[in-house]
Design a protein around this motif. Structure first.
Motif, mmCIF file in Angstrom:
data_model
loop_
_atom_site.group_PDB
_atom_site.id
_atom_site.type_symbol
_atom_site.label_atom_id
_atom_site.label_comp_id
_atom_site.label_asym_id
_atom_site.label_seq_id
_atom_site.Cartn_x
_atom_site.Cartn_y
_atom_site.Cartn_z
ATOM 1 N N ARG A 194 17.395 1.950 -6.701
ATOM 2 C CA ARG A 194 18.643 1.350 -6.306
ATOM 3 C C ARG A 194 19.115 0.068 -7.970
ATOM 4 O O ARG A 194 20.204 0.037 -8.088
ATOM 5 N N ASP A 195 17.670 0.032 -7.824
ATOM 6 C CA ASP A 195 18.021 -1.241 -9.888
ATOM 7 C C ASP A 195 18.225 -0.307 -10.861
ATOM 8 O O ASP A 195 18.002 -0.531 -12.295
ATOM 9 N N GLY A 196 18.996 1.128 -10.719
ATOM 10 C CA GLY A 196 18.712 2.086 -12.525
ATOM 11 C C GLY A 196 17.701 3.140 -12.128
ATOM 12 O O GLY A 196 17.527 3.743 -12.705
ATOM 13 N N ARG A 197 16.240 2.029 -12.174
ATOM 14 C CA ARG A 197 15.156 3.181 -12.741
ATOM 15 C C ARG A 197 14.883 4.616 -12.044
ATOM 16 O O ARG A 197 15.321 4.724 -10.897
ATOM 17 N N MET A 198 14.790 4.874 -13.119
ATOM 18 C CA MET A 198 14.205 6.805 -12.534
ATOM 19 C C MET A 198 12.710 6.911 -11.792
ATOM 20 O O MET A 198 11.999 6.497 -12.818
ATOM 21 N N LEU A 199 12.401 7.440 -10.941
ATOM 22 C CA LEU A 199 11.304 6.961 -9.973
ATOM 23 C C LEU A 199 10.529 8.722 -11.159
ATOM 24 O O LEU A 199 11.224 9.928 -11.005
ATOM 25 N N PRO A 200 9.550 9.076 -10.714
ATOM 26 C CA PRO A 200 8.684 10.057 -11.076
ATOM 27 C C PRO A 200 9.139 10.940 -10.109
ATOM 28 O O PRO A 200 8.971 10.046 -8.376
ATOM 29 N N VAL A 201 8.546 12.107 -10.528
ATOM 30 C CA VAL A 201 9.393 13.237 -8.949
ATOM 31 C C VAL A 201 8.327 13.961 -9.490
ATOM 32 O O VAL A 201 7.613 14.650 -10.353
ATOM 33 N N TYR B 257 1.298 -1.140 0.201
ATOM 34 C CA TYR B 257 0.180 0.076 0.295
ATOM 35 C C TYR B 257 0.792 1.643 0.299
ATOM 36 O O TYR B 257 0.742 2.415 -0.685
ATOM 37 N N ALA B 258 1.343 1.022 0.550
ATOM 38 C CA ALA B 258 2.624 2.430 0.905
ATOM 39 C C ALA B 258 2.921 3.264 -0.397
ATOM 40 O O ALA B 258 3.758 4.182 -0.550
ATOM 41 N N THR B 259 3.774 1.992 -1.120
ATOM 42 C CA THR B 259 4.565 2.321 -2.441
ATOM 43 C C THR B 259 3.846 3.021 -3.494
ATOM 44 O O THR B 259 4.480 3.569 -4.028
ATOM 45 N N ASN B 260 2.661 3.136 -2.761
ATOM 46 C CA ASN B 260 2.062 4.363 -4.490
ATOM 47 C C ASN B 260 1.610 5.492 -4.016
ATOM 48 O O ASN B 260 0.329 6.281 -4.554
ATOM 49 N N ASP B 261 2.101 5.300 -2.653
ATOM 50 C CA ASP B 261 1.868 7.090 -2.215
ATOM 51 C C ASP B 261 3.316 7.847 -2.174
ATOM 52 O O ASP B 261 4.927 7.091 -2.829
ATOM 53 N N THR C 2 8.245 12.175 -4.749
ATOM 54 C CA THR C 2 8.891 10.981 -5.560
ATOM 55 C C THR C 2 8.377 9.581 -5.009
ATOM 56 O O THR C 2 7.287 9.667 -3.340
ATOM 57 N N THR C 3 7.495 8.602 -5.752
ATOM 58 C CA THR C 3 6.498 7.068 -5.600
ATOM 59 C C THR C 3 7.679 6.313 -6.253
ATOM 60 O O THR C 3 8.150 6.884 -7.391
ATOM 61 N N THR C 4 7.354 5.279 -5.395
ATOM 62 C CA THR C 4 8.237 3.764 -6.282
ATOM 63 C C THR C 4 7.865 2.819 -6.864
ATOM 64 O O THR C 4 7.725 1.838 -6.992
ATOM 65 N N GLY C 5 5.798 3.255 -6.469
ATOM 66 C CA GLY C 5 4.965 2.287 -6.722
ATOM 67 C C GLY C 5 4.745 1.746 -7.776
ATOM 68 O O GLY C 5 4.327 2.976 -9.103
ATOM 69 N N SER C 6 3.372 1.205 -9.208
ATOM 70 C CA SER C 6 3.111 1.212 -10.150
ATOM 71 C C SER C 6 2.493 2.047 -10.185
ATOM 72 O O SER C 6 1.619 2.568 -11.002
ATOM 73 N N ALA C 7 1.156 1.723 -10.173
ATOM 74 C CA ALA C 7 0.181 3.103 -9.838
ATOM 75 C C ALA C 7 -0.205 3.741 -8.857
ATOM 76 O O ALA C 7 -1.025 3.823 -7.844
ATOM 77 N N PRO C 8 0.309 4.813 -8.570
ATOM 78 C CA PRO C 8 0.926 6.452 -7.383
ATOM 79 C C PRO C 8 -0.802 6.888 -7.265
ATOM 80 O O PRO C 8 -1.051 6.977 -8.362
ATOM 81 N N ARG C 9 -1.160 6.743 -5.976
ATOM 82 C CA ARG C 9 -2.347 7.300 -5.928
ATOM 83 C C ARG C 9 -2.204 9.162 -6.313
ATOM 84 O O ARG C 9 -0.398 8.946 -6.152
ATOM 85 N N PRO C 10 -2.938 10.104 -6.661
ATOM 86 C CA PRO C 10 -2.333 11.544 -6.224
ATOM 87 C C PRO C 10 -2.248 12.172 -5.520
ATOM 88 O O PRO C 10 -2.573 11.700 -4.295
ATOM 89 N N LEU C 11 -0.666 12.881 -5.526
ATOM 90 C CA LEU C 11 -0.684 13.762 -4.232
ATOM 91 C C LEU C 11 -1.685 14.801 -3.433
ATOM 92 O O LEU C 11 -1.943 15.110 -4.694
ATOM 93 N N PHE C 12 -2.016 14.687 -2.714
ATOM 94 C CA PHE C 12 -2.643 15.707 -2.155
ATOM 95 C C PHE C 12 -2.460 17.115 -2.193
ATOM 96 O O PHE C 12 -1.050 17.739 -2.803
ATOM 97 N N ASP C 13 -3.683 18.042 -1.965
ATOM 98 C CA ASP C 13 -3.583 19.128 -2.650
ATOM 99 C C ASP C 13 -3.913 19.641 -1.202
ATOM 100 O O ASP C 13 -4.764 19.763 -0.276
ATOM 101 N N ILE C 14 -2.825 20.882 -1.241
ATOM 102 C CA ILE C 14 -3.090 21.619 0.104
ATOM 103 C C ILE C 14 -3.541 23.322 -1.384
ATOM 104 O O ILE C 14 -2.510 23.649 -1.526
#
Lengths: 281, 218
Positions: free
Chosen positions: A48-55, A5-9, A64-76
């Motif tokens: 670690r595997d060289g994969r560029m993560l979304p930012v 669950y945590a990987t998609n935040d 950043t997030t490490t998951g394959s189906a990230p939930r949207p970042l919350f809005d403030i």
């Protein structure tokens, strides 16, 4: 624990001060090392595997997030109000569960004892009843109608006031506080804690504020918040068990802990259990 | 006003000055310096005041002091009417006080550095700093144990001195680096005694003794 669950935040891994072009650094997220490089405007985060993560760069931080189906970042929404002073307060490492750091931020009852003379003072220790709900449409925890006697509610406060609070938990490792703005009572000051889960028992807290305060020097604003957060750190590091218990049989809450009760229930329901104890020992 | 302190609220060395002033009952002004994350102590303005780029800095008129232990000496000799915090009239006692002022500088480099590493992820060898801190804590524990066996409580002599103020912060804050006080009973009692001094002020990580409680856990 559920890492899945945590990987998609989305999580903060740097602020502008930390991003020095040509000086990349290693940090950890959910137990895995990450390389952070580039500039604050154009950050690069590599797994670690060289994969560029979304930012993305929001609220004064690199996310950043490490998951394959990230939930949207919350809005403030207040982050877009350009007449506010935005104060990223740096990173503080704490040997505690990331969920414990959030829960502590949501607690009012400890103010007179831990933040004596600032956020509370004896004998004004009573927590009046307040309202807590899970807002299903947004999938967020909200605590509202909170009032508390505070000797110095903000750097801008010149006297003790009855401060009004609303708390919002838009993601398991983020808490946002809306509180009375002493020089502008019709507006809320916004104080957030963005937590980077380093491991289940280690986190980095990135406090961030969006204030109305034209008077206080910037360094005073930073130190005001750092002083409060560091008063909590030694207590967080001594909480037992280290992980946040979600089984209601493990701890007995009281009425003033209602935000914590609903936060824990919400985490359990979602399966957001990275940093949590899910069964009674 | 007596003096101005260029201050960072989380710095143990800045806290020495705040604590000394509180114990002496001296009013002063502070200027907040954004040490972290702003690194303002390295700004051109601060470097012109203190080329070493360290905090705290104390100014009083034309006087600019940048070494914490020198500030304690200046404060005690300027404002302490009792003459006990800096026992200038007793060469042997003063020698011991100076000895532990020197030791307090080592604490900054051991326990202080370990704390910065643990708390703010300071880019230093955290393990080495912790090992050095343990060595220093053991030295202080032995000294304070000897003092208790002699019938004493403070680092030197019959009353607290600037040596106690100088050694107190980074010892008291060592749990911030995971170095708990359980193995150091003499240190625990000494910390408790300092926290009970009239005028004592706290800082994040160092708490007030709570009224209505008793025992060494305060």
């Amino acid at each position: 624990m559920s890492r899945e669950y945590a990987t998609n935040d989305w999580y903060p891994v740097a602020d502008a001060a930390r991003m020095i072009p040509g000086h990349g650094f290693t940090t950890r997220l959910l137990g895995e090392p990450l390389e952070v490089s580039g500039s604050f405007e154009n950050p690069v985060v590599t797994a670690r595997d060289g994969r560029m993560l979304p930012v993305q760069v929001r609220y004064g931080h690199v996310w950043t997030t490490t998951g394959s189906a990230p939930r949207p970042l919350f809005d403030i929404a207040e982050a877009d109000e350009t007449d506010r002073t935005f104060v990223p307060c740096g990173a503080v490492q704490v040997r505690c569960s990331p969920l414990r750091a959030v829960e502590n931020f949501l607690d009012i009852a400890h103010f007179p004892f831990v933040h004596t003379g600032i956020l509370g003072e004896e004998p004004h220790t009573q927590v009046a009843p307040y309202k807590v709900e899970i807002r299903e449409d947004a999938d967020e925890v909200w605590a509202t109608q909170i009032g508390f006697h505070q000797p110095q509610a903000a750097k801008s406060a010149t006297e003790a006031i009855e401060t009004r609070y609303e708390y919002r938990v838009p993601a398991p490792t983020t808490a946002v506080l809306y509180k009375t703005c002493p020089p502008k009572p019709e507006a809320w000051d916004v104080i957030a804690i963005f937590v980077q889960p380093v491991a289940e028992d280690m986190c980095i807290a990135w406090p961030w504020m969006a204030l109305y305060d034209d008077v206080s020097p910037y360094a005073d604003l930073v130190q005001f918040q750092q002083e409060i957060f560091l008063q909590d750190r030694s207590i967080l590091e001594n909480q037992k068990p280290t992980l946040l218990p979600l089984d209601p049989r493990m701890e007995i809450p009281t009425r003033c802990d209602l935000t914590s009760v609903v936060y824990r229930r919400w985490l359990k329901r979602k399966g957001a259990t990275y940093g949590a104890l899910t069964t009674a020992a | 006003m007596t003096f101005t302190l260029y201050n960072y609220v989380l710095s143990g060395n800045c806290y020495k000055i705040r604590l000394m002033a509180a114990l002496l009952g001296v009013e002063y002004e502070t200027v907040a310096v954004d040490f972290y994350p702003g690194m303002e102590h390295r700004s051109p303005q601060m470097l012109s005041l203190n080329p070493a780029g360290t905090l705290p800095v104390l100014t009083a008129g034309d006087l600019v002091l940048t070494e914490t232990q020198a500030m304690l000496t200046w404060m005690a000799t300027s404002f302490d009417t009792s003459g006990t915090w800096f026992p200038a009239g007793d060469p042997a006692l003063l020698g011991v006080v100076q000895q532990w002022l020197g030791f307090s500088g080592r604490l900054t480099q051991s326990a202080g550095l370990a704390r910065l590493h643990s708390m703010l992820d300071w880019p230093v060898d955290g393990q080495a700093a912790c090992a050095a801190a343990v060595k220093d804590l053991r030295i202080l524990e032995r000294h304070l144990t000897d003092r208790v066996l002699e019938g004493g409580l403070w680092i030197a002599g019959e009353t607290p001195t600037i040596a106690d103020v100088a050694c107190f912060p980074y010892v008291a804050l060592s749990p911030d680096a995971g170095l708990e006080h359980d193995a150091y009973p003499a240190i625990r009692n000494w910390l408790y005694a300092i926290r009970g001094l009239p005028g004592f002020v706290a800082m994040p990580g160092i708490h007030y003794r709570h009224e209505g409680t008793s025992g060494t856990n305060g």
